[in-house]
Design a protein around this motif. Structure first.
Motif, PDB file in Angstrom:
ATOM      1  N   ASP A  27      -8.541   3.918   2.258  1.00 57.83           N
ATOM      2  CA  ASP A  27      -7.732   2.976   3.029  1.00 57.83           C
ATOM      3  C   ASP A  27      -6.575   2.476   2.169  1.00 57.83           C
ATOM      4  OD1 ASP A  27      -6.669   1.054   4.661  1.00 57.83           O
ATOM      5  OD2 ASP A  27      -8.596   0.200   5.254  1.00 57.83           O
ATOM      6  N   GLU A  28      -5.460   3.217   2.176  1.00 61.35           N
ATOM      7  CA  GLU A  28      -4.298   2.847   1.371  1.00 61.35           C
ATOM      8  C   GLU A  28      -3.686   1.538   1.853  1.00 61.35           C
ATOM      9  OE1 GLU A  28      -1.928   6.250   2.030  1.00 61.35           O
ATOM     10  OE2 GLU A  28      -3.037   7.533   0.643  1.00 61.35           O
ATOM     11  N   GLU A  29      -3.756   1.299   3.146  1.00 59.02           N
ATOM     12  CA  GLU A  29      -3.179   0.072   3.686  1.00 59.02           C
ATOM     13  C   GLU A  29      -3.937  -1.149   3.174  1.00 59.02           C
ATOM     14  OE1 GLU A  29      -2.956  -1.743   8.072  1.00 59.02           O
ATOM     15  OE2 GLU A  29      -1.709   0.055   7.815  1.00 59.02           O
ATOM     16  N   LEU A  30      -5.265  -1.023   3.023  1.00 59.29           N
ATOM     17  CA  LEU A  30      -6.060  -2.118   2.486  1.00 59.29           C
ATOM     18  C   LEU A  30      -5.639  -2.407   1.054  1.00 59.29           C
ATOM     19  CD1 LEU A  30      -8.405  -4.127   2.502  1.00 59.29           C
ATOM     20  CD2 LEU A  30      -9.929  -2.241   1.867  1.00 59.29           C
ATOM     21  N   LEU A  31      -5.442  -1.372   0.255  1.00 58.50           N
ATOM     22  CA  LEU A  31      -4.997  -1.550  -1.130  1.00 58.50           C
ATOM     23  C   LEU A  31      -3.645  -2.238  -1.175  1.00 58.50           C
ATOM     24  CD1 LEU A  31      -5.149  -1.132  -4.160  1.00 58.50           C
ATOM     25  CD2 LEU A  31      -4.319   1.205  -3.832  1.00 58.50           C
ATOM     26  N   ALA A  32      -2.725  -1.823  -0.305  1.00 58.14           N
ATOM     27  CA  ALA A  32      -1.389  -2.432  -0.270  1.00 58.14           C
ATOM     28  C   ALA A  32      -1.484  -3.924   0.052  1.00 58.14           C
ATOM     29  CB  ALA A  32      -0.522  -1.720   0.762  1.00 58.14           C
ATOM     30  N   LYS A  33      -2.352  -4.284   0.968  1.00 59.51           N
ATOM     31  CA  LYS A  33      -2.493  -5.688   1.349  1.00 59.51           C
ATOM     32  C   LYS A  33      -3.091  -6.512   0.203  1.00 59.51           C
ATOM     33  CE  LYS A  33      -2.852  -4.959   6.337  1.00 59.51           C
ATOM     34  NZ  LYS A  33      -3.723  -5.039   7.548  1.00 59.51           N
ATOM     35  N   ILE A  34      -4.040  -5.904  -0.514  1.00 59.07           N
ATOM     36  CA  ILE A  34      -4.641  -6.598  -1.653  1.00 59.07           C
ATOM     37  C   ILE A  34      -3.600  -6.837  -2.735  1.00 59.07           C
ATOM     38  CG2 ILE A  34      -6.279  -6.335  -3.561  1.00 59.07           C
ATOM     39  CD1 ILE A  34      -8.109  -4.850  -1.603  1.00 59.07           C
ATOM     40  N   LYS A  59       0.107  -9.014   7.491  1.00 52.31           N
ATOM     41  CA  LYS A  59      -0.363  -8.312   8.692  1.00 52.31           C
ATOM     42  C   LYS A  59       0.550  -7.152   9.078  1.00 52.31           C
ATOM     43  CE  LYS A  59      -2.633 -12.391  10.666  1.00 52.31           C
ATOM     44  NZ  LYS A  59      -2.676 -13.326  11.825  1.00 52.31           N
ATOM     45  N   THR A  60       1.824  -7.213   8.679  1.00 51.68           N
ATOM     46  CA  THR A  60       2.770  -6.154   9.060  1.00 51.68           C
ATOM     47  C   THR A  60       2.847  -5.033   8.017  1.00 51.68           C
ATOM     48  OG1 THR A  60       4.686  -7.233   8.014  1.00 51.68           O
ATOM     49  CG2 THR A  60       4.151  -7.867  10.274  1.00 51.68           C
ATOM     50  N   THR A  61       1.990  -5.080   6.992  1.00 54.76           N
ATOM     51  CA  THR A  61       2.036  -4.087   5.915  1.00 54.76           C
ATOM     52  C   THR A  61       1.720  -2.684   6.425  1.00 54.76           C
ATOM     53  OG1 THR A  61       1.320  -5.744   4.309  1.00 54.76           O
ATOM     54  CG2 THR A  61       1.078  -3.444   3.671  1.00 54.76           C
ATOM     55  N   SER A  62       2.567  -1.731   6.057  1.00 59.56           N
ATOM     56  CA  SER A  62       2.316  -0.324   6.395  1.00 59.56           C
ATOM     57  C   SER A  62       2.681   0.541   5.204  1.00 59.56           C
ATOM     58  CB  SER A  62       3.133   0.103   7.622  1.00 59.56           C
ATOM     59  OG  SER A  62       4.512  -0.028   7.375  1.00 59.56           O
ATOM     60  N   VAL A  63       1.862   1.539   4.929  1.00 59.68           N
ATOM     61  CA  VAL A  63       2.060   2.425   3.786  1.00 59.68           C
ATOM     62  C   VAL A  63       3.052   3.525   4.140  1.00 59.68           C
ATOM     63  CG1 VAL A  63       0.951   4.069   2.238  1.00 59.68           C
ATOM     64  CG2 VAL A  63      -0.201   1.938   2.828  1.00 59.68           C
ATOM     65  N   ILE A  64       4.050   3.709   3.287  1.00 52.96           N
ATOM     66  CA  ILE A  64       5.028   4.783   3.482  1.00 52.96           C
ATOM     67  C   ILE A  64       4.545   6.066   2.834  1.00 52.96           C
ATOM     68  CG2 ILE A  64       7.385   5.540   2.978  1.00 52.96           C
ATOM     69  CD1 ILE A  64       8.212   2.606   3.011  1.00 52.96           C
ATOM     70  N   GLY A  65       3.995   5.950   1.625  1.00 52.12           N
ATOM     71  CA  GLY A  65       3.517   7.162   0.974  1.00 52.12           C
ATOM     72  C   GLY A  65       2.963   6.890  -0.408  1.00 52.12           C
ATOM     73  N   VAL A  66       2.461   7.961  -1.017  1.00 52.42           N
ATOM     74  CA  VAL A  66       1.877   7.892  -2.350  1.00 52.42           C
ATOM     75  C   VAL A  66       2.637   8.841  -3.261  1.00 52.42           C
ATOM     76  CG1 VAL A  66      -0.204   8.200  -3.721  1.00 52.42           C
ATOM     77  CG2 VAL A  66      -0.387   7.381  -1.366  1.00 52.42           C
ATOM     78  N   LYS A 103       7.661  -6.121   7.421  1.00 54.72           N
ATOM     79  CA  LYS A 103       8.847  -6.241   8.271  1.00 54.72           C
ATOM     80  C   LYS A 103      10.022  -6.827   7.499  1.00 54.72           C
ATOM     81  CE  LYS A 103       7.627 -10.805  10.120  1.00 54.72           C
ATOM     82  NZ  LYS A 103       7.328 -11.579  11.361  1.00 54.72           N
ATOM     83  N   ASN A 104       9.757  -7.393   6.311  1.00 52.29           N
ATOM     84  CA  ASN A 104      10.808  -8.058   5.543  1.00 52.29           C
ATOM     85  C   ASN A 104      11.409  -7.227   4.424  1.00 52.29           C
ATOM     86  OD1 ASN A 104      10.505 -10.447   7.045  1.00 52.29           O
ATOM     87  ND2 ASN A 104       8.829 -11.135   5.735  1.00 52.29           N
ATOM     88  N   ARG A 105      10.572  -6.470   3.701  1.00 46.83           N
ATOM     89  CA  ARG A 105      11.073  -5.754   2.528  1.00 46.83           C
ATOM     90  C   ARG A 105      10.161  -4.591   2.161  1.00 46.83           C
ATOM     91  NH1 ARG A 105       9.578 -10.800   1.055  1.00 46.83           N
ATOM     92  NH2 ARG A 105      11.732 -11.477   0.952  1.00 46.83           N
TER      93      ARG A 105
END
Length: 246
Positions: free
Chosen positions: A26-33, A51-58, A68-70
Motif C-alpha cells: 500500500d504505497e498510498e498508506l506509506l505516503a500518508k504516513i 485525504k487527497t494523497t495519491s501516489v504518482i510513482g516509485v 490537491k495542493n502540492r
C-alpha cells in the motif's frame, strides 16, 4: 513552506518507523504516513489534506506523491521529504505502441550504420529515449523552452547520473522526441549495464523491462530556477503510465 523553491524536511529520526512500511504493497498508506510525520516534524508549517494523497510513482528509493495542493518526493534512503518536487517521467518504450522497436530507442545500437562507409554498425551502447508529444503537452516548459511550438532547435542541458557523473544531454529530433546524451553511449551504458543488467547486444523488449521492474526514468531539477541541470534515475514499471494518467 516557500512555494518558489524545493524545500526539504529531514525525517531521519523516524526512519526506522517508516522502514516498517518500505516493502508494503500500500504505497498510498506509506505516503500518508510520511506526510503526517512531516506535518508533525515542522510543527504545522506543512499544511495539507492527507485525504487527497495519491501516489504518482516509485523511483529507486523514492516515493513520489501529491495532494490537491502540492507535489512531494520522499527519499527513503536519506529519510528526507522534498516539498514541491518537479519530477517527470520518460518511458523506455514507445508510448504509442507500448513496445520497443528492434532498431530504435533503447535498441538504437541495433540500427543501420549512419554512414555507408561504416561497415561495423553503431556503437554497442548507442541509445535514446523516446519522448512522446503527450508528455510535452503535459509538462510544456519543463525543459526551459516551449516544446510544443518551439523553433525546433535542440535543447541542451547537463544530465546528472546517480553515481555522480555529469554528462551533456539534449532533446533532439523534430518535435523534441528524442532524449540523448553526448556521447549517446553514456546513457546506454548506464541503462544496459547498471539498470537492466543485461549483456550489451541484448535486444531489449517490453517483456524484459517488466521482468526487471523498470520501464521508465525519472527526471527532476534540484533547483527549480536552474533548468540547465537535470538529474536522472530509474523508475518502477507502470510509473510513467500512472504519471500520464494523473
Amino acid at each position: 513552506m516557500d512555494e518558489k523553491k524545493l524545500d526539504s524536511v529531514n525525517l531521519n529520526k523516524y526512519i526506522d518507523y517508516i522502514d516498517i512500511f518500505a516493502d508494503h504493497d500500500d504505497e498510498e498508506l506509506l505516503a500518508k504516513i510520511v506526510l503526517k510525520l512531516a506535518m508533525y516534524e515542522t510543527s504545522g508549517k506543512i499544511k495539507d489534506d492527507i485525504k487527497t494523497t495519491s501516489v504518482i510513482g516509485v523511483s529507486n528509493n523514492n516515493l513520489i506523491f501529491e495532494t490537491k495542493n502540492r507535489k512531494y518526493r520522499y527519499d527513503a534512503f536519506r529519510g528526507t521529504l522534498y516539498v514541491n518536487d518537479d519530477s517527470i517521467f520518460v518511458p523506455l518504450y514507445s508510448y504509442k505502441t507500448g513496445q520497443i522497436g528492434e532498431k530504435s530507442g533503447i535498441n538504437a545500437w541495433n540500427g543501420a550504420p549512419k554512414s555507408s562507409l561504416n561497415k561495423s554498425g553503431r556503437p554497442a551502447y548507442e541509445v535514446y529515449l523516446p519522448v512522446p508529444k503527450e508528455l510535452h503537452k503535459k509538462v510544456n516548459g519543463w525543459f526551459g523552452k516551449d516544446t510544443i511550438n518551439g523553433d525546433g532547435s535542440s535543447i541542451k542541458f547537463m544530465l546528472h547520473f546517480p553515481d555522480g557523473e555529469v554528462i551533456p544531454g539534449r532533446l533532439a529530433q523534430q518535435g523534441y522526441k528524442s532524449l540523448q546524451t553526448n556521447p549517446q553511449a553514456a546513457l546506454g551504458k548506464w541503462l544496459i549495464d547498471n539498470v537492466l543488467k543485461v549483456t550489451k547486444g541484448t535486444l531489449i523488449t517490453k517483456t524484459l523491462l517488466d521482468e526487471r521492474g523498470v520501464d521508465c526514468v525519472r527526471l527532476w531539477h534540484e533547483d527549480h530556477n536552474d533548468l540547465e541541470n537535470i538529474w536522472i534515475d530509474f523508475a518502477a514499471t507502470g510509473t510513467f503510465e500512472r504519471f500520464m494518467a494523473d
